[in-house]
Motif scaffolding. Sequence first.
Motif, short mmCIF file in Angstrom:
data_model
loop_
_atom_site.label_atom_id
_atom_site.label_comp_id
_atom_site.label_asym_id
_atom_site.label_seq_id
_atom_site.Cartn_x
_atom_site.Cartn_y
_atom_site.Cartn_z
N VAL A 48 0.84 -1.20 0.00
CA VAL A 48 0.00 0.00 0.00
C VAL A 48 0.87 1.25 0.00
CG1 VAL A 48 -1.74 1.30 1.28
CG2 VAL A 48 -1.91 -1.20 1.14
N LEU A 49 1.92 1.26 0.81
CA LEU A 49 2.82 2.41 0.86
C LEU A 49 3.55 2.59 -0.47
CD1 LEU A 49 4.38 2.04 4.43
CD2 LEU A 49 2.45 3.47 3.72
N ARG A 50 3.94 1.49 -1.09
CA ARG A 50 4.64 1.55 -2.39
C ARG A 50 3.81 2.28 -3.43
NH1 ARG A 50 4.18 -4.02 -4.69
NH2 ARG A 50 2.10 -3.17 -5.10
N ASP A 51 2.51 1.97 -3.48
CA ASP A 51 1.65 2.53 -4.52
C ASP A 51 1.11 3.91 -4.16
OD1 ASP A 51 2.09 0.21 -5.86
OD2 ASP A 51 0.10 -0.64 -5.52
N SER A 52 1.34 4.36 -2.93
CA SER A 52 0.87 5.69 -2.53
C SER A 52 2.06 6.59 -2.20
CB SER A 52 -0.08 5.58 -1.34
OG SER A 52 0.50 4.83 -0.29
N LEU A 53 2.72 6.34 -1.08
CA LEU A 53 3.88 7.18 -0.72
C LEU A 53 5.03 7.02 -1.69
CD1 LEU A 53 4.05 6.68 3.16
CD2 LEU A 53 2.73 8.34 1.85
N GLY A 54 5.18 5.84 -2.27
CA GLY A 54 6.33 5.58 -3.13
C GLY A 54 6.09 5.84 -4.60
N ALA A 55 4.95 6.37 -4.95
CA ALA A 55 4.62 6.61 -6.36
C ALA A 55 4.52 8.11 -6.63
CB ALA A 55 3.31 5.90 -6.71
N ARG A 56 3.88 8.47 -7.73
CA ARG A 56 3.74 9.88 -8.06
C ARG A 56 2.89 10.59 -7.01
NH1 ARG A 56 -1.24 10.55 -10.77
NH2 ARG A 56 -2.33 8.56 -11.01
#
Length: 442
Positions: free
Chosen positions: A187-195
Amino acid sequence: MASVAVVGAGWAGCAAAVEASRLGHQVTLFERARTLGGRARAVELNGVLLDNGQHILLGAYAASLRLMQTVGIKPADAFLRLPLQMRYPPASGGMDFIAPRLPAPLHLLAALLRAKGLAAADKLALARFSSTARWMDWQLHQDCTVTQLLERFDQTARLTRLMWRPLCIAALNTVPERASAQVFLNVLRDSLGARRAASDMLIPKVDLTTLFPQHAAAYVERAGGSVVTGCAVQAIAPGSDAAHSGWTLQINGDAAAALQHFDAVIVATDPERASELLTAIPGAPALPPFEHEPITTCYLQYDAHIRLAQPFLALLDDAASGSWGQFVFDRGQLAADQAGLLAVVVSTSAVAIAAGQDALIAAVTRQLAEALRQPELLAPRWSKIISEKRATFSCTPALARPAADTGLDNLFLAGDYVASDYPATLESAIRSGVKAARLIAA
């Protein structure tokens, strides 16, 4: 073109029906309830159309946003879009963290530098977590609990309490001591770690049935399919002869024949009902048992002048003191006819609801009055508690989740519990429905 039965009109079933219709199949969507949406649906309270639980979506929910646009929903009209934030009431002992609209990852760096209520050690710990997770590509060699992950990354007690714990509970509806670290990292990858836009928070302005299921049903009907509510599918069996070589559904509902035949079936019910249906089918896989977590929403109606400083605020929850609320939403900032209505969310709420609704209302109103320093919040004009007792599965480490493909010809599963990178969210439900529909096309 195949004739497709979708059993269950929750978000997964509605997504499957829309995608199958888009691919040119003839779809019949069955729902035993009268209201579409499953565990994310509209309910009427004191003449106001609300939800059985307050939800937040993320900008990272690409499948949800894409399918909503497919059925004619404009996200800008349906959602209040806010930048990533974790904001507590002033002087409540929390923090104030809000990401400005800058390109990623500058938005997180700026939010960290400007954050109030965090010491230098807390900020360094957050920066260390973000950089290490990126270096690891957000992957663990072996899953563990979120608590173990935070300890491994040397996260401070204050940062864990104010940020990581509420984020984990909000995203996975499972306490960090039991929650899957790998799913949390996904979840963090696709939110905090993305655009930057992926980390935006999307709060629905309309009720959840109107937000997607209602439009999905209309889309299916425009494509020549049908939507049947108040109709339970009691059994699924392989076709009995050459004329009916696909699947036969035994129906019990209004204006429906006892037996109906389809080329393909997508079972989009909860896992327990799906297991019951599959058990009677020769060669069907056995579904693993799931533990479930409740989510409770406390609706509190005050005079129209009551208003939060922001559309929603985080709250310091503490079971020892009976402070159960984790977030409070100002519904009046989402809908003009809901001025003075607050919604307090209590995730993983089994202990909170054990003492009864009256006790929980008293505890939540006391928590709000103290956190916001407004004694009038002790006495709402009316209040209502809605508990979805099986809101999500417990998202524990290395949890076995079934595949969408049952291994039987043209029989598939859809639901937020189906194997996925994500926990039990609206996005995982929609992804599963789209995947199941595309398997039919394959």
